[in-house]
Motif scaffolding. Sequence first.
Motif, PDB file in Angstrom:
ATOM      1  N   HIS A 313      69.239  65.458  40.539  1.00 43.78           N
ATOM      2  CA  HIS A 313      69.145  64.178  41.228  1.00 43.78           C
ATOM      3  C   HIS A 313      70.254  64.011  42.262  1.00 43.78           C
ATOM      4  CE1 HIS A 313      68.911  59.686  41.424  1.00 43.78           C
ATOM      5  NE2 HIS A 313      67.663  59.869  41.074  1.00 43.78           N
ATOM      6  N   ASN A 314      71.363  64.733  42.066  1.00 46.98           N
ATOM      7  CA  ASN A 314      72.548  64.583  42.912  1.00 46.98           C
ATOM      8  C   ASN A 314      72.636  65.797  43.834  1.00 46.98           C
ATOM      9  OD1 ASN A 314      75.220  64.597  43.876  1.00 46.98           O
ATOM     10  ND2 ASN A 314      76.010  63.629  42.006  1.00 46.98           N
ATOM     11  N   PRO A 315      72.189  65.659  45.100  1.00 46.77           N
ATOM     12  CA  PRO A 315      72.018  66.842  45.951  1.00 46.77           C
ATOM     13  C   PRO A 315      73.322  67.555  46.281  1.00 46.77           C
ATOM     14  CG  PRO A 315      71.656  64.806  47.205  1.00 46.77           C
ATOM     15  CD  PRO A 315      71.786  64.409  45.771  1.00 46.77           C
ATOM     16  N   ILE A 329      67.620  63.406  35.622  1.00 50.91           N
ATOM     17  CA  ILE A 329      67.382  62.018  35.207  1.00 50.91           C
ATOM     18  C   ILE A 329      65.915  61.850  34.825  1.00 50.91           C
ATOM     19  CG2 ILE A 329      67.613  59.593  35.861  1.00 50.91           C
ATOM     20  CD1 ILE A 329      70.276  61.059  35.974  1.00 50.91           C
ATOM     21  N   PRO A 330      65.646  61.282  33.659  1.00 45.72           N
ATOM     22  CA  PRO A 330      64.254  61.097  33.232  1.00 45.72           C
ATOM     23  C   PRO A 330      63.470  60.146  34.134  1.00 45.72           C
ATOM     24  CG  PRO A 330      65.732  60.932  31.359  1.00 45.72           C
ATOM     25  CD  PRO A 330      66.589  60.924  32.592  1.00 45.72           C
ATOM     26  N   THR A 331      62.166  60.304  34.068  1.00 45.24           N
ATOM     27  CA  THR A 331      61.249  59.401  34.772  1.00 45.24           C
ATOM     28  C   THR A 331      60.142  58.981  33.804  1.00 45.24           C
ATOM     29  OG1 THR A 331      59.895  61.251  35.494  1.00 45.24           O
ATOM     30  CG2 THR A 331      61.625  60.532  37.000  1.00 45.24           C
TER      31      THR A 331
ATOM     32  N   THR C 336      65.027  55.744  38.950  1.00 44.17           N
ATOM     33  CA  THR C 336      65.319  57.160  39.207  1.00 44.17           C
ATOM     34  C   THR C 336      64.965  57.549  40.640  1.00 44.17           C
ATOM     35  OG1 THR C 336      64.949  57.650  36.873  1.00 44.17           O
ATOM     36  CG2 THR C 336      64.876  59.520  38.395  1.00 44.17           C
ATOM     37  N   HIS C 337      63.779  57.175  41.077  1.00 44.22           N
ATOM     38  CA  HIS C 337      63.380  57.505  42.451  1.00 44.22           C
ATOM     39  C   HIS C 337      63.865  56.435  43.438  1.00 44.22           C
ATOM     40  CE1 HIS C 337      61.100  60.723  40.769  1.00 44.22           C
ATOM     41  NE2 HIS C 337      60.334  59.914  40.071  1.00 44.22           N
ATOM     42  N   LYS C 340      67.555  56.551  44.529  1.00 49.03           N
ATOM     43  CA  LYS C 340      68.080  57.853  44.969  1.00 49.03           C
ATOM     44  C   LYS C 340      68.609  57.839  46.407  1.00 49.03           C
ATOM     45  CE  LYS C 340      67.224  62.788  44.439  1.00 49.03           C
ATOM     46  NZ  LYS C 340      67.917  63.205  45.660  1.00 49.03           N
ATOM     47  N   ASP C 344      72.251  59.059  46.909  1.00 52.63           N
ATOM     48  CA  ASP C 344      72.511  60.273  47.688  1.00 52.63           C
ATOM     49  C   ASP C 344      73.696  60.074  48.619  1.00 52.63           C
ATOM     50  OD1 ASP C 344      70.452  61.651  46.529  1.00 52.63           O
ATOM     51  OD2 ASP C 344      69.134  61.643  48.285  1.00 52.63           O
ATOM     52  N   LEU C 371      71.554  57.588  34.418  1.00 48.88           N
ATOM     53  CA  LEU C 371      72.137  57.424  35.758  1.00 48.88           C
ATOM     54  C   LEU C 371      73.604  57.001  35.664  1.00 48.88           C
ATOM     55  CD1 LEU C 371      69.167  55.624  37.578  1.00 48.88           C
ATOM     56  CD2 LEU C 371      70.146  57.829  38.267  1.00 48.88           C
TER      57      LEU C 371
END
Lengths: 471, 471, 471
Positions: A313-315, A329-331, C336-337, C340, C344, C371
């Motif tokens: 999740h953390n680029p 991270i779960p979805t 989660t999405h 982001k 980021d 998170l």
Amino acid sequence: MSFLIEDRYFSPDHAQSAIARRLYQRVKDLPLVCPHGHVDPRLLAASNYDWGTPVDLLIIPDHYVFRMLYSQGISLEELGIPRKDGGPVEKDHRKIWQIVCDHWYLFRGTPSSLWLRDELRDIFGIDAKINSANAQAIYNAIDEKLHSPEFQPRQLFERFQIEVLATTDAATATLQEHQRIRESGWKGRIVPTFRPDAVVNIAMGGFAENIQLLSQVSGVDVTNYRTYIAALEQRRHFFKEMGATATDHAAVTAYTARLSEREADAIFQRALCGEASAEDAQRFTGHILIEMARMSVEDGLVMQLHVGSSRDHNPVLLERFGRDMGADIPTASEFTHNLKPLLDLYGRERDLTIILFNLDETVYSRELAPLAGHYPALRLGPPWWFFDSWNGIQRYFENVVETAGIYNTAGFNDDTRAYPSIPARHDLWRRASADWLAGLAVRGIVDEDDAAEMVVDMAYRLAKQTYKLEA
Amino acid sequence: MSFLIEDRYFSPDHAQSAIARRLYQRVKDLPLVCPHGHVDPRLLAASNYDWGTPVDLLIIPDHYVFRMLYSQGISLEELGIPRKDGGPVEKDHRKIWQIVCDHWYLFRGTPSSLWLRDELRDIFGIDAKINSANAQAIYNAIDEKLHSPEFQPRQLFERFQIEVLATTDAATATLQEHQRIRESGWKGRIVPTFRPDAVVNIAMGGFAENIQLLSQVSGVDVTNYRTYIAALEQRRHFFKEMGATATDHAAVTAYTARLSEREADAIFQRALCGEASAEDAQRFTGHILIEMARMSVEDGLVMQLHVGSSRDHNPVLLERFGRDMGADIPTASEFTHNLKPLLDLYGRERDLTIILFNLDETVYSRELAPLAGHYPALRLGPPWWFFDSWNGIQRYFENVVETAGIYNTAGFNDDTRAYPSIPARHDLWRRASADWLAGLAVRGIVDEDDAAEMVVDMAYRLAKQTYKLEA
Amino acid sequence: MSFLIEDRYFSPDHAQSAIARRLYQRVKDLPLVCPHGHVDPRLLAASNYDWGTPVDLLIIPDHYVFRMLYSQGISLEELGIPRKDGGPVEKDHRKIWQIVCDHWYLFRGTPSSLWLRDELRDIFGIDAKINSANAQAIYNAIDEKLHSPEFQPRQLFERFQIEVLATTDAATATLQEHQRIRESGWKGRIVPTFRPDAVVNIAMGGFAENIQLLSQVSGVDVTNYRTYIAALEQRRHFFKEMGATATDHAAVTAYTARLSEREADAIFQRALCGEASAEDAQRFTGHILIEMARMSVEDGLVMQLHVGSSRDHNPVLLERFGRDMGADIPTASEFTHNLKPLLDLYGRERDLTIILFNLDETVYSRELAPLAGHYPALRLGPPWWFFDSWNGIQRYFENVVETAGIYNTAGFNDDTRAYPSIPARHDLWRRASADWLAGLAVRGIVDEDDAAEMVVDMAYRLAKQTYKLEA
């Protein structure tokens, strides 16, 4: 007096804890069945394995631990996590250990603190609570033990009473370490698990290279969908010969859908050219899951499906340190509709076993228990990842068992790469099972005779039977 | 000594169980109010009802039971479930009973095991734990009782102290059995419930035939949307005359939306020709739910809405055995947005009662309790289906009451077609209510005086009042 | 003997409650840190505040209370809630109070009943259970106290031992009351919080007027996106000068997305003309949240994000009475999405603090704890709104702590506009924390030394530190 209590985790109620204690006595010394995990087979293939330092053992490979420190502002560089570009990171492991111990209060109430506490006491003989003052003394004590012969992985395997340990291996793995273990004459049972994600998930980088590797190891020249399937079948056959009883599949969702061979081939070709879309990736994975179920019907390998993690999740961490850095991270998950195409075809198979794992606890009672309580092919895996914890296990029991019973579950698996934490993880599960069953018994929901059978099923038999490890 | 304990299900804590026992004493002998269920009215219309064998009574009609056995690889044919094509199924009910008892361990920790345990003990006088060895003896004991006069449904009705029992009946039902019960002079109160799903859900098979039937029984020639509505109103009027106080509506989602009469008619015409789309079906159901609320405002019938089951998930079972074969799987639900069009129009009506049931427990605290804690027209039904269980009931109380209070709930209903299990189901609810209230009392959240009123409300009054059964 | 027990809310288990009592003793008299709430600053700016009647104090401003009565068919007019059109509502506050007391049984088991019970006893010295018979006597007792000097807000502030109280203020607020408090020489610490919703949410009515107001108060002529951002920065600067340490942002979802300046300006211009679409509104809010995080990195203000309420669900109430009428209903959330894009960019910032609040408890264990257990910038706010209750707090602890620990939470905040209920709300949290920690201690999950530190962190230190109120 130890700060650990013998009845740890049990209900404070005397009637319940008395039963829990009796139930726990029945299972605490049973062998450990470890049908799913991520222990590196090199540990057990080596005749003289070098563990490195306590930090190499306990911190650097454990994303449960370093992500918590990271969340409080400690960089992964300070914790000695190697950078992909070889850039500078802390090399002084005593200093890293001190940072960890200075911040160990962060883990209060988390399973990491319970596992490490047990591990230190039971494996390393260190019966002390970690703090800043005793950090270096604990480091020394671990370090000394680590270099003693009794801490060699095979000695620990026997001491832990592991009956069987499954590793998780890429479809393209040559299983050389497994071969070396076999040839060594050592009697420990280590079996591989077929995990084809890297040759199935076309959205991951390096797909074309992975397929080339698949051609090489399988001896099948993979140029199209048909040869691709043939190569996968060859690898499954090889894994099975090497002792595998199961496959494992990760997916963001449980989506399944049948493609025509023409469609599947078209996507496969686009993927080889790096031209596949996100929709292609989802459809291809959804189709291959069905194909894998079909192959499992044919070859008898148990099929595991791990669903719901949004990986990396953390680029910036991904770029700097790579995968598995505590940023998964779960979805939300959905099974009722997503899994239907697969179940329509194979859900009624009595000899097929599909084990479902997921990270969205809302589906336990809503979807997973009703599905597993209906379809012969389905079993529910134990609570996964973040939920392999005292409360996570309680929620699992409370949400699953009334609908699916315990006999549609797959018992326990530790799912760990932290080899010396294996006994602590099984012990937590065994204590949780005993206490939960004692709670049923004390309320008259089951009697203690039944509970006595159930606790053994949950601690030992169900895992062995579900993963076809009885042979 | 019986293996059943008198204080079963209560907390092991002495302070809590002492209060629970006192509260339970207040309600254990109260009459049973059964405002929603699926008991066949023929049972009570017959002067001499033939129960058949113990398997006819306890296994074949109970999809809770046979789906669990099916999930473990036992076919429905082996369990004697009749096939639609008349194909061969096991006819030897002693053999089927033996299979069930051999696998009874599967039900450990499930509500089915608790209900049957109570039922055997309290209704059949069999105080034994089912196992392989005593299977035939138990069969004999049940069989003998079944054929005695005291086991006639009306005798049981009186023994169970049922104050009122609602059946669930198609909109096109002629309610002949209800008429026969009335004419028999027997004093038991049996009321019908208007369930129009088959003439509303245009996606179900046989819609045109069902509408034809609706024309016949209503005396309204149904050729378009306007006459369709008139026919539905006629049926509601007839049901009400026959004692009905409620309607019942099943839907996959809680979607509601107002259509113009022109749109509604266009969909209705397409449905009659078998040309309606899936979207048509959703919109039509969503519109008719609003119309049903409008009619309830006018005629005073309580409106029940059961949402969230994906029916007949296993297509082979559907084709071979038909509906209600234990293959109905819940899906995620949404009420906040879906129900808004209906609530915008009728949510503020003080004399309207809409009772919501669902299979997605996540909406309890997030949507249902806040909605019921605001709109005068809304009440929450008790935990439904899979969740009519010890833990299911706990979750319901814990998630609903702090926001909605108990007075925005509809009390309990057993929702069963298994007539002799009715007392066991009410008893589980009454014990769960008493224990949960005792938990509040022992923590000082309510005092025992309040708890004593609440337990009666939960066990008896709320159901009677919400379903307008006080008359 | 009081019907209140000193150990209220604690587990009935003696071992656990003994520990809970000891832990609670450590925190019960600690000062109250109130970093987020809706107390009207005029209370504390006034030298002689007029509370009005008991109904003005306890009923009319409390949508927790009047929505429950409304749900049972009592109109808001009967409860004296003022209509927007000035239409007739009940003016006899004794009569309203009688209605409330006649229906007080509706609140059994709800937090409102617990808060008011404590408030009556501890603030008003009324140790009686509300009922119809004593309604007028209680009214009299409250009324008398309300007009005594010791009930002036500043006296209560000191009596409550409030260390700091944050109000919530529009971006366009001039903070005159805060200025008056400062100038009064009174030592109580009251700080504003920057809440820019009305100048960010372009879908709310009156956007153009609000922007005009923003121009006026900021001194920046807001004609386009660039000047809009400048004006927001000016306001933040002003709030910070006035003591603010935090901002607060409400959104239906946690959606974030970066727009180009050109896109942002185009939407802003459409919004000024009243021509923005629903999609515009979502995208603009999602972009401004990222901008607000950027500004927080620069100015150090803590960023609060409250997500998931579908406001004003009942349109007739909205039209007749306005906002905040108990008709705000939660919806499902996703982080989660959605979060982001923001994370980021700013999730790795160690000096940034973003506190997340939401109304969908399913995301606690699935998304929020993972998170917050990873990103340095994230902290979890305490259970919000409907979930600021005994069971709501339990669920929060059970679902959050095993993954995120307590040190990634923001401690407690009371989030109330009901000034005299503040101590009761903190006390419930402190008791819940003590009892939960005692549950961990009695199971050996933490030892009592750790629990003793944790309870102080949860009751006091974490709130102060997270909101940067230590200065």
